[in-house]
Scaffold this motif. Structure first.
Motif, short mmCIF file in Angstrom:
data_model
loop_
_atom_site.label_atom_id
_atom_site.label_comp_id
_atom_site.label_asym_id
_atom_site.label_seq_id
_atom_site.Cartn_x
_atom_site.Cartn_y
_atom_site.Cartn_z
N LEU A 172 0.82 -1.21 0.00
CA LEU A 172 0.00 0.00 0.00
C LEU A 172 0.86 1.27 0.00
O LEU A 172 0.43 2.29 -0.52
N GLN A 173 2.05 1.20 0.58
CA GLN A 173 2.97 2.34 0.49
C GLN A 173 3.39 2.57 -0.95
O GLN A 173 3.48 3.71 -1.42
N ARG A 174 3.67 1.48 -1.65
CA ARG A 174 4.04 1.58 -3.06
C ARG A 174 2.87 2.13 -3.88
O ARG A 174 3.05 2.97 -4.77
N PHE A 175 1.67 1.65 -3.58
CA PHE A 175 0.46 2.12 -4.24
C PHE A 175 0.28 3.62 -4.04
O PHE A 175 0.03 4.37 -4.98
N ALA A 176 0.41 4.07 -2.78
CA ALA A 176 0.24 5.49 -2.47
C ALA A 176 1.35 6.34 -3.09
O ALA A 176 1.11 7.45 -3.56
N PHE A 177 2.58 5.80 -3.09
CA PHE A 177 3.72 6.53 -3.65
C PHE A 177 3.54 6.76 -5.15
O PHE A 177 3.73 7.88 -5.65
N ASP A 178 3.13 5.71 -5.87
CA ASP A 178 2.87 5.86 -7.31
C ASP A 178 1.79 6.89 -7.55
O ASP A 178 1.89 7.74 -8.45
N ASN A 179 0.72 6.83 -6.75
CA ASN A 179 -0.41 7.74 -6.94
C ASN A 179 -0.05 9.19 -6.69
O ASN A 179 -0.41 10.08 -7.48
N ILE A 180 0.65 9.47 -5.59
CA ILE A 180 0.97 10.87 -5.27
C ILE A 180 1.95 11.44 -6.29
O ILE A 180 1.87 12.62 -6.65
N LYS A 182 2.13 10.59 -9.47
CA LYS A 182 1.38 10.84 -10.70
C LYS A 182 0.51 12.08 -10.56
O LYS A 182 0.39 12.89 -11.48
N MET A 183 -0.13 12.22 -9.39
CA MET A 183 -1.03 13.33 -9.20
C MET A 183 -0.30 14.66 -9.10
O MET A 183 -0.68 15.64 -9.73
N ALA A 184 0.76 14.70 -8.31
CA ALA A 184 1.45 15.96 -8.04
C ALA A 184 2.49 16.32 -9.10
O ALA A 184 2.72 17.50 -9.35
N PHE A 185 3.10 15.30 -9.73
CA PHE A 185 4.21 15.60 -10.64
C PHE A 185 4.02 15.02 -12.04
O PHE A 185 4.88 15.22 -12.90
N ASP A 186 2.93 14.25 -12.25
CA ASP A 186 2.73 13.54 -13.51
C ASP A 186 3.94 12.66 -13.81
O ASP A 186 4.44 12.60 -14.94
N TYR A 187 4.41 11.99 -12.76
CA TYR A 187 5.60 11.13 -12.86
C TYR A 187 5.25 9.76 -12.31
O TYR A 187 4.65 9.65 -11.24
N ASP A 188 5.61 8.72 -13.02
CA ASP A 188 5.30 7.36 -12.60
C ASP A 188 6.57 6.63 -12.16
O ASP A 188 7.37 6.21 -12.98
N PRO A 189 6.77 6.46 -10.84
CA PRO A 189 7.96 5.75 -10.37
C PRO A 189 7.84 4.24 -10.52
O PRO A 189 8.83 3.52 -10.39
N ALA A 190 6.62 3.75 -10.78
CA ALA A 190 6.38 2.31 -11.02
C ALA A 190 6.92 1.44 -9.89
O ALA A 190 7.57 0.43 -10.13
N CYS A 191 6.64 1.84 -8.66
CA CYS A 191 7.08 1.04 -7.51
C CYS A 191 6.20 -0.20 -7.31
O CYS A 191 6.66 -1.21 -6.81
N SER A 302 -1.25 5.17 3.03
CA SER A 302 -0.94 3.75 3.25
C SER A 302 -1.22 3.34 4.70
O SER A 302 -1.71 2.24 4.95
N ALA A 303 -0.94 4.23 5.65
CA ALA A 303 -1.22 3.91 7.06
C ALA A 303 -2.72 3.77 7.29
O ALA A 303 -3.18 2.84 7.96
N ALA A 304 -3.50 4.71 6.72
CA ALA A 304 -4.95 4.65 6.88
C ALA A 304 -5.52 3.37 6.28
O ALA A 304 -6.37 2.70 6.89
N LEU A 305 -5.05 2.99 5.09
CA LEU A 305 -5.56 1.80 4.43
C LEU A 305 -5.12 0.52 5.13
O LEU A 305 -5.90 -0.44 5.23
N THR A 306 -3.90 0.50 5.63
CA THR A 306 -3.40 -0.70 6.32
C THR A 306 -4.23 -0.99 7.57
O THR A 306 -4.68 -2.12 7.79
#
Length: 385
Positions: A172-180, A182-191, A302-306
Protein backbone atom coordinates in the motif's frame (compact mmCIF):
# COMPACT_ATOMS: atom_id res chain seq x y z
CA UNK A 1 28.77 7.23 22.67
CA UNK A 2 28.39 10.99 22.37
CA UNK A 3 24.75 10.84 23.37
CA UNK A 4 25.62 8.73 26.41
CA UNK A 5 28.26 11.22 27.51
CA UNK A 6 25.85 14.10 27.16
CA UNK A 7 23.22 12.29 29.20
CA UNK A 8 25.84 11.61 31.86
CA UNK A 9 26.49 15.31 32.08
CA UNK A 10 22.82 15.82 32.93
CA UNK A 11 22.91 13.11 35.62
CA UNK A 12 20.03 11.24 34.02
CA UNK A 13 21.37 7.71 34.61
CA UNK A 14 21.45 8.36 38.36
CA UNK A 15 17.83 9.38 38.30
CA UNK A 16 16.91 6.25 36.35
CA UNK A 17 18.75 4.06 38.86
CA UNK A 18 16.88 5.58 41.78
CA UNK A 19 13.45 5.81 40.20
CA UNK A 20 13.45 2.86 37.77
CA UNK A 21 11.03 4.08 35.07
CA UNK A 22 8.16 1.79 34.16
CA UNK A 23 6.00 2.04 31.07
CA UNK A 24 2.82 1.83 33.16
CA UNK A 25 3.68 4.99 35.09
CA UNK A 26 0.63 6.67 36.60
CA UNK A 27 -0.85 9.79 35.10
CA UNK A 28 -0.45 12.65 35.51
CA UNK A 29 3.30 11.92 35.41
CA UNK A 30 5.53 13.03 38.26
CA UNK A 31 7.77 16.02 37.57
CA UNK A 32 11.37 16.37 38.77
CA UNK A 33 13.73 19.36 38.93
CA UNK A 34 15.57 20.14 35.70
CA UNK A 35 14.27 17.11 33.79
CA UNK A 36 10.53 17.67 34.37
CA UNK A 37 8.51 14.66 33.15
CA UNK A 38 11.37 13.19 31.14
CA UNK A 39 11.47 10.21 33.50
CA UNK A 40 8.00 9.18 32.31
CA UNK A 41 8.61 10.28 28.71
CA UNK A 42 11.64 8.01 28.49
CA UNK A 43 9.80 5.11 30.11
CA UNK A 44 6.99 5.40 27.56
CA UNK A 45 9.14 6.24 24.53
CA UNK A 46 7.86 3.10 22.73
CA UNK A 47 4.20 4.17 23.16
CA UNK A 48 4.26 7.97 23.24
CA UNK A 49 1.04 8.44 21.28
CA UNK A 50 -0.95 6.17 23.60
CA UNK A 51 0.71 7.63 26.68
CA UNK A 52 -0.01 11.25 25.75
CA UNK A 53 -3.56 10.28 24.76
CA UNK A 54 -4.02 8.79 28.24
CA UNK A 55 -2.67 11.99 29.79
CA UNK A 56 -5.22 14.03 27.84
CA UNK A 57 -8.11 11.75 28.76
CA UNK A 58 -7.17 11.92 32.44
CA UNK A 59 -7.44 15.71 32.38
CA UNK A 60 -10.88 17.24 33.17
CA UNK A 61 -10.38 19.77 30.35
CA UNK A 62 -8.84 17.25 27.91
CA UNK A 63 -5.73 19.46 27.98
CA UNK A 64 -2.55 18.36 29.73
CA UNK A 65 0.81 20.03 30.44
CA UNK A 66 4.01 18.14 29.75
CA UNK A 67 7.16 19.45 31.39
CA UNK A 68 10.22 18.61 29.35
CA UNK A 69 13.83 19.12 30.48
CA UNK A 70 15.20 22.63 30.91
CA UNK A 71 11.88 24.43 30.47
CA UNK A 72 10.92 22.92 27.10
CA UNK A 73 7.29 22.63 28.18
CA UNK A 74 4.43 21.41 26.01
CA UNK A 75 0.66 21.69 26.03
CA UNK A 76 -1.15 18.58 24.77
CA UNK A 77 -4.85 18.76 23.98
CA UNK A 78 -7.60 16.60 22.54
CA UNK A 79 -10.34 19.09 23.35
CA UNK A 80 -12.29 19.76 20.10
CA UNK A 81 -12.95 23.40 21.04
CA UNK A 82 -9.26 23.97 21.73
CA UNK A 83 -8.21 22.22 18.52
CA UNK A 84 -10.56 24.46 16.53
CA UNK A 85 -9.22 27.50 18.41
CA UNK A 86 -5.64 26.62 17.43
CA UNK A 87 -6.08 25.33 13.88
CA UNK A 88 -8.92 27.58 12.69
CA UNK A 89 -10.14 30.50 14.82
CA UNK A 90 -6.64 31.68 15.79
CA UNK A 91 -4.67 30.15 12.94
CA UNK A 92 -2.26 33.09 12.63
CA UNK A 93 -1.47 32.99 16.36
CA UNK A 94 -0.30 29.39 16.31
CA UNK A 95 2.45 28.71 13.78
CA UNK A 96 4.84 25.86 13.10
CA UNK A 97 7.54 27.80 14.88
CA UNK A 98 11.32 27.93 14.75
CA UNK A 99 11.86 24.74 16.77
CA UNK A 100 9.86 22.56 14.38
CA UNK A 101 11.32 24.32 11.34
CA UNK A 102 14.88 23.65 12.51
CA UNK A 103 14.20 20.01 13.35
CA UNK A 104 12.58 19.21 10.00
CA UNK A 105 14.57 21.57 7.77
CA UNK A 106 17.16 19.01 6.66
CA UNK A 107 14.37 16.84 5.25
CA UNK A 108 11.52 19.23 4.32
CA UNK A 109 13.44 22.47 3.79
CA UNK A 110 11.00 25.30 3.12
CA UNK A 111 8.21 23.08 1.81
CA UNK A 112 4.60 23.80 2.67
CA UNK A 113 4.62 21.68 5.85
CA UNK A 114 7.59 23.50 7.32
CA UNK A 115 6.86 27.20 6.71
CA UNK A 116 4.44 29.90 7.86
CA UNK A 117 3.15 33.22 6.54
CA UNK A 118 3.56 34.24 2.90
CA UNK A 119 5.58 31.19 1.93
CA UNK A 120 2.82 28.92 3.19
CA UNK A 121 0.08 30.98 1.52
CA UNK A 122 1.85 30.89 -1.87
CA UNK A 123 2.31 27.13 -1.84
CA UNK A 124 -1.22 26.54 -0.58
CA UNK A 125 -2.72 28.77 -3.27
CA UNK A 126 -0.94 26.95 -6.08
CA UNK A 127 -1.73 23.56 -4.53
CA UNK A 128 -5.44 24.30 -4.22
CA UNK A 129 -5.90 24.08 -8.00
CA UNK A 130 -4.73 20.47 -7.98
CA UNK A 131 -7.22 19.54 -5.26
CA UNK A 132 -10.26 21.03 -6.97
CA UNK A 133 -13.28 18.82 -7.65
CA UNK A 134 -12.46 18.63 -11.36
CA UNK A 135 -8.82 17.68 -10.74
CA UNK A 136 -9.70 15.09 -8.10
CA UNK A 137 -12.31 13.51 -10.35
CA UNK A 138 -9.75 13.19 -13.15
CA UNK A 139 -7.26 11.79 -10.64
CA UNK A 140 -9.67 9.14 -9.34
CA UNK A 141 -11.03 8.11 -12.73
CA UNK A 142 -7.67 7.89 -14.50
CA UNK A 143 -4.67 7.67 -12.16
CA UNK A 144 -6.13 5.70 -9.26
CA UNK A 145 -8.26 3.51 -11.52
CA UNK A 146 -5.23 2.55 -13.60
CA UNK A 147 -3.07 1.90 -10.55
CA UNK A 148 -5.83 -0.27 -9.05
CA UNK A 149 -6.77 -2.33 -12.07
CA UNK A 150 -3.37 -2.71 -13.72
CA UNK A 151 -1.16 -3.09 -10.65
CA UNK A 152 -2.70 -3.48 -7.18
CA UNK A 153 -5.60 -5.84 -7.89
CA UNK A 154 -3.65 -8.17 -10.24
CA UNK A 155 -0.89 -8.41 -7.62
CA UNK A 156 -3.30 -9.27 -4.80
CA UNK A 157 -5.24 -11.67 -7.05
CA UNK A 158 -2.05 -13.53 -7.94
CA UNK A 159 -0.98 -13.66 -4.30
CA UNK A 160 -4.37 -15.07 -3.30
CA UNK A 161 -4.31 -17.67 -6.09
CA UNK A 162 -0.81 -18.81 -5.12
CA UNK A 163 -1.47 -18.58 -1.38
CA UNK A 164 1.44 -16.15 -1.09
CA UNK A 165 2.02 -13.97 1.97
CA UNK A 166 2.47 -10.28 1.16
CA UNK A 167 3.45 -7.32 3.31
CA UNK A 168 0.26 -5.31 2.88
CA UNK A 169 1.70 -2.12 4.36
CA UNK A 170 4.63 -2.23 1.93
CA UNK A 171 2.30 -2.87 -1.00
CA UNK A 172 0.00 0.00 0.00
CA UNK A 173 2.97 2.34 0.49
CA UNK A 174 4.04 1.58 -3.06
CA UNK A 175 0.46 2.12 -4.24
CA UNK A 176 0.24 5.49 -2.47
CA UNK A 177 3.72 6.53 -3.65
CA UNK A 178 2.87 5.86 -7.31
CA UNK A 179 -0.41 7.74 -6.94
CA UNK A 180 0.97 10.87 -5.27
CA UNK A 181 3.81 11.10 -7.79
CA UNK A 182 1.38 10.84 -10.70
CA UNK A 183 -1.03 13.33 -9.20
CA UNK A 184 1.45 15.96 -8.04
CA UNK A 185 4.21 15.60 -10.64
CA UNK A 186 2.73 13.54 -13.51
CA UNK A 187 5.60 11.13 -12.86
CA UNK A 188 5.30 7.36 -12.60
CA UNK A 189 7.96 5.75 -10.37
CA UNK A 190 6.38 2.31 -11.02
CA UNK A 191 7.08 1.04 -7.51
CA UNK A 192 4.00 -1.19 -7.52
CA UNK A 193 5.00 -3.70 -10.17
CA UNK A 194 4.91 -7.51 -9.87
CA UNK A 195 8.63 -7.70 -9.05
CA UNK A 196 8.23 -5.19 -6.17
CA UNK A 197 11.58 -3.57 -7.01
CA UNK A 198 13.83 -2.54 -4.14
CA UNK A 199 13.71 1.23 -4.02
CA UNK A 200 16.66 2.91 -2.31
CA UNK A 201 14.57 6.07 -2.25
CA UNK A 202 11.87 4.40 -0.13
CA UNK A 203 14.45 3.15 2.38
CA UNK A 204 16.07 6.58 2.52
CA UNK A 205 12.68 8.22 3.02
CA UNK A 206 11.80 5.89 5.89
CA UNK A 207 15.13 6.54 7.60
CA UNK A 208 14.88 10.30 7.12
CA UNK A 209 11.39 10.47 8.61
CA UNK A 210 12.32 8.26 11.55
CA UNK A 211 15.50 10.17 12.45
CA UNK A 212 13.85 13.57 11.99
CA UNK A 213 11.04 12.47 14.31
CA UNK A 214 13.53 11.23 16.89
CA UNK A 215 14.95 14.74 17.06
CA UNK A 216 11.70 15.89 18.68
CA UNK A 217 12.13 13.33 21.46
CA UNK A 218 15.72 14.05 22.50
CA UNK A 219 16.21 15.49 25.98
CA UNK A 220 17.79 18.61 24.46
CA UNK A 221 18.33 19.75 20.83
CA UNK A 222 22.01 20.10 21.68
CA UNK A 223 22.42 16.32 21.34
CA UNK A 224 21.34 15.97 17.71
CA UNK A 225 22.96 19.27 16.74
CA UNK A 226 26.38 18.13 18.01
CA UNK A 227 25.97 14.77 16.26
CA UNK A 228 25.12 16.63 13.05
CA UNK A 229 28.19 18.86 13.29
CA UNK A 230 30.41 15.81 13.92
CA UNK A 231 28.54 13.80 11.24
CA UNK A 232 28.18 10.71 13.40
CA UNK A 233 25.48 8.18 14.34
CA UNK A 234 21.89 8.80 13.27
CA UNK A 235 22.72 12.27 11.96
CA UNK A 236 25.24 10.82 9.54
CA UNK A 237 22.58 8.45 8.20
CA UNK A 238 20.09 11.34 7.96
CA UNK A 239 22.52 13.31 5.85
CA UNK A 240 23.02 10.33 3.51
CA UNK A 241 19.27 9.66 3.28
CA UNK A 242 18.39 13.29 2.56
CA UNK A 243 21.04 13.35 -0.18
CA UNK A 244 19.38 10.35 -1.86
CA UNK A 245 15.93 11.90 -1.51
CA UNK A 246 17.03 15.23 -2.98
CA UNK A 247 18.69 13.52 -5.93
CA UNK A 248 15.38 11.81 -6.66
CA UNK A 249 13.45 15.08 -6.30
CA UNK A 250 15.98 16.89 -8.49
CA UNK A 251 15.52 14.27 -11.22
CA UNK A 252 11.75 14.83 -11.19
CA UNK A 253 12.21 18.61 -11.23
CA UNK A 254 14.61 18.58 -14.20
CA UNK A 255 12.29 16.36 -16.22
CA UNK A 256 9.37 18.66 -15.43
CA UNK A 257 11.34 21.78 -16.44
CA UNK A 258 12.11 20.15 -19.77
CA UNK A 259 8.47 19.22 -20.22
CA UNK A 260 7.26 22.75 -19.41
CA UNK A 261 9.77 24.24 -21.86
CA UNK A 262 8.35 21.99 -24.56
CA UNK A 263 4.69 22.93 -24.12
CA UNK A 264 3.57 20.46 -26.77
CA UNK A 265 4.53 17.57 -24.48
CA UNK A 266 2.49 18.68 -21.48
CA UNK A 267 -0.28 16.16 -20.81
CA UNK A 268 -1.77 17.46 -17.57
CA UNK A 269 -1.42 20.58 -15.48
CA UNK A 270 -0.08 18.91 -12.35
CA UNK A 271 1.12 20.57 -9.17
CA UNK A 272 4.78 20.70 -10.13
CA UNK A 273 3.97 22.15 -13.56
CA UNK A 274 2.10 25.00 -11.88
CA UNK A 275 5.05 25.83 -9.62
CA UNK A 276 7.56 25.72 -12.48
CA UNK A 277 5.28 27.69 -14.83
CA UNK A 278 4.68 30.36 -12.19
CA UNK A 279 8.33 31.40 -12.46
CA UNK A 280 9.76 29.54 -9.46
CA UNK A 281 12.94 28.01 -10.79
CA UNK A 282 15.02 27.82 -7.61
CA UNK A 283 16.14 24.19 -7.34
CA UNK A 284 15.99 24.05 -3.54
CA UNK A 285 12.48 25.52 -3.48
CA UNK A 286 11.15 23.07 -6.07
CA UNK A 287 12.81 20.02 -4.49
CA UNK A 288 11.35 21.05 -1.10
CA UNK A 289 7.91 21.01 -2.72
CA UNK A 290 8.46 17.58 -4.28
CA UNK A 291 9.62 16.09 -0.98
CA UNK A 292 6.78 17.67 1.00
CA UNK A 293 4.08 16.20 -1.21
CA UNK A 294 5.63 12.76 -1.22
CA UNK A 295 5.79 13.08 2.56
CA UNK A 296 2.10 14.04 2.66
CA UNK A 297 0.73 11.46 0.26
CA UNK A 298 2.75 8.31 0.83
CA UNK A 299 2.62 7.33 4.50
CA UNK A 300 -0.72 8.93 5.41
CA UNK A 301 -2.74 7.06 2.79
CA UNK A 302 -0.94 3.75 3.25
CA UNK A 303 -1.22 3.91 7.06
CA UNK A 304 -4.95 4.65 6.88
CA UNK A 305 -5.56 1.80 4.43
CA UNK A 306 -3.40 -0.70 6.32
CA UNK A 307 -5.26 -0.15 9.58
CA UNK A 308 -8.60 -0.15 7.74
CA UNK A 309 -8.05 -3.57 6.17
CA UNK A 310 -6.68 -4.93 9.43
CA UNK A 311 -9.85 -3.80 11.22
CA UNK A 312 -12.01 -5.36 8.49
CA UNK A 313 -10.17 -8.64 9.01
CA UNK A 314 -10.95 -8.38 12.74
CA UNK A 315 -14.60 -7.49 12.06
CA UNK A 316 -16.00 -9.77 9.31
CA UNK A 317 -19.58 -8.53 9.85
CA UNK A 318 -18.47 -5.00 8.92
CA UNK A 319 -16.59 -6.34 5.91
CA UNK A 320 -19.75 -8.07 4.69
CA UNK A 321 -21.79 -4.86 5.02
CA UNK A 322 -19.18 -2.87 3.08
CA UNK A 323 -19.05 -5.43 0.26
CA UNK A 324 -22.85 -5.44 0.15
CA UNK A 325 -22.99 -1.64 -0.06
CA UNK A 326 -20.30 -1.44 -2.77
CA UNK A 327 -22.01 -4.06 -4.91
CA UNK A 328 -25.28 -2.19 -4.58
CA UNK A 329 -23.87 1.22 -5.56
CA UNK A 330 -21.55 0.51 -8.48
CA UNK A 331 -22.72 1.93 -11.78
CA UNK A 332 -23.08 -0.26 -14.82
CA UNK A 333 -20.36 1.64 -16.66
CA UNK A 334 -17.90 1.01 -13.84
CA UNK A 335 -17.57 4.70 -12.89
CA UNK A 336 -17.20 4.98 -9.13
CA UNK A 337 -16.45 8.65 -8.49
CA UNK A 338 -20.09 9.67 -7.97
CA UNK A 339 -21.17 6.36 -6.49
CA UNK A 340 -18.71 6.46 -3.59
CA UNK A 341 -20.44 9.59 -2.29
CA UNK A 342 -23.50 7.44 -1.60
CA UNK A 343 -21.57 4.73 0.27
CA UNK A 344 -22.50 5.94 3.74
CA UNK A 345 -21.57 2.76 5.63
CA UNK A 346 -18.18 2.49 3.93
CA UNK A 347 -17.50 6.18 4.60
CA UNK A 348 -18.41 5.76 8.26
CA UNK A 349 -16.16 2.71 8.54
CA UNK A 350 -13.20 4.62 7.10
CA UNK A 351 -13.83 7.52 9.49
CA UNK A 352 -14.03 5.18 12.46
CA UNK A 353 -10.83 3.44 11.40
CA UNK A 354 -8.99 6.77 11.22
CA UNK A 355 -10.46 7.81 14.57
CA UNK A 356 -9.02 4.68 16.18
CA UNK A 357 -5.72 4.77 14.25
CA UNK A 358 -5.11 8.33 12.96
CA UNK A 359 -2.60 8.52 10.09
CA UNK A 360 -1.43 11.86 11.56
CA UNK A 361 -2.06 11.57 15.32
CA UNK A 362 -0.16 14.71 16.35
CA UNK A 363 0.00 18.25 14.97
CA UNK A 364 2.32 20.67 16.72
CA UNK A 365 2.06 24.47 16.76
CA UNK A 366 3.91 27.24 18.57
CA UNK A 367 2.11 30.16 20.26
CA UNK A 368 3.36 33.49 18.93
CA UNK A 369 1.67 35.48 21.73
CA UNK A 370 0.25 34.78 25.19
CA UNK A 371 -3.19 33.24 24.86
CA UNK A 372 -6.07 31.78 26.87
CA UNK A 373 -7.58 28.60 25.47
CA UNK A 374 -11.35 28.02 25.38
CA UNK A 375 -11.01 25.57 28.30
CA UNK A 376 -9.43 28.29 30.46
CA UNK A 377 -5.84 27.09 30.29
CA UNK A 378 -3.18 29.74 29.72
CA UNK A 379 -0.56 29.37 26.99
CA UNK A 380 2.54 31.55 27.10
CA UNK A 381 4.31 32.88 24.04
CA UNK A 382 6.78 30.35 22.64
CA UNK A 383 5.06 27.30 24.14
CA UNK A 384 4.53 24.38 21.78
CA UNK A 385 0.96 23.05 21.66
Amino acid sequence: MLEALLLCSFILPLLFIFFRPKSDAKLPPRSYPLIGNYHSIYANRHRLIQWTSDAVHNSPTLTAFLRRPFGQNRVITGNPAVVEHILKSNFSTYQKGLNSHNILFDLLGDGIFNVDGDQWKLQRQLSSHVFSTKSLRHFVEHVVDTELNERLLPMLTTAAANDTVVDLQDVLQRFAFDNICKMAFDYDPACLTPSLPHATFAVAFEDAIRISTERFHTITPLIWKIKRVLNIGSEKRLKEAVSEIRQFALKIMNEKKQEVDDTSSIKTVDLLSRFVSSGHTDENFITDIVISYIFAGRDTTSAALTWFFWLLWKNPAVESEIVKEINGKLAADGSVYDEVKEMVYTHASLCESMRLYPPVPVDGKTATVDDVLPDGNVVKKGIIV
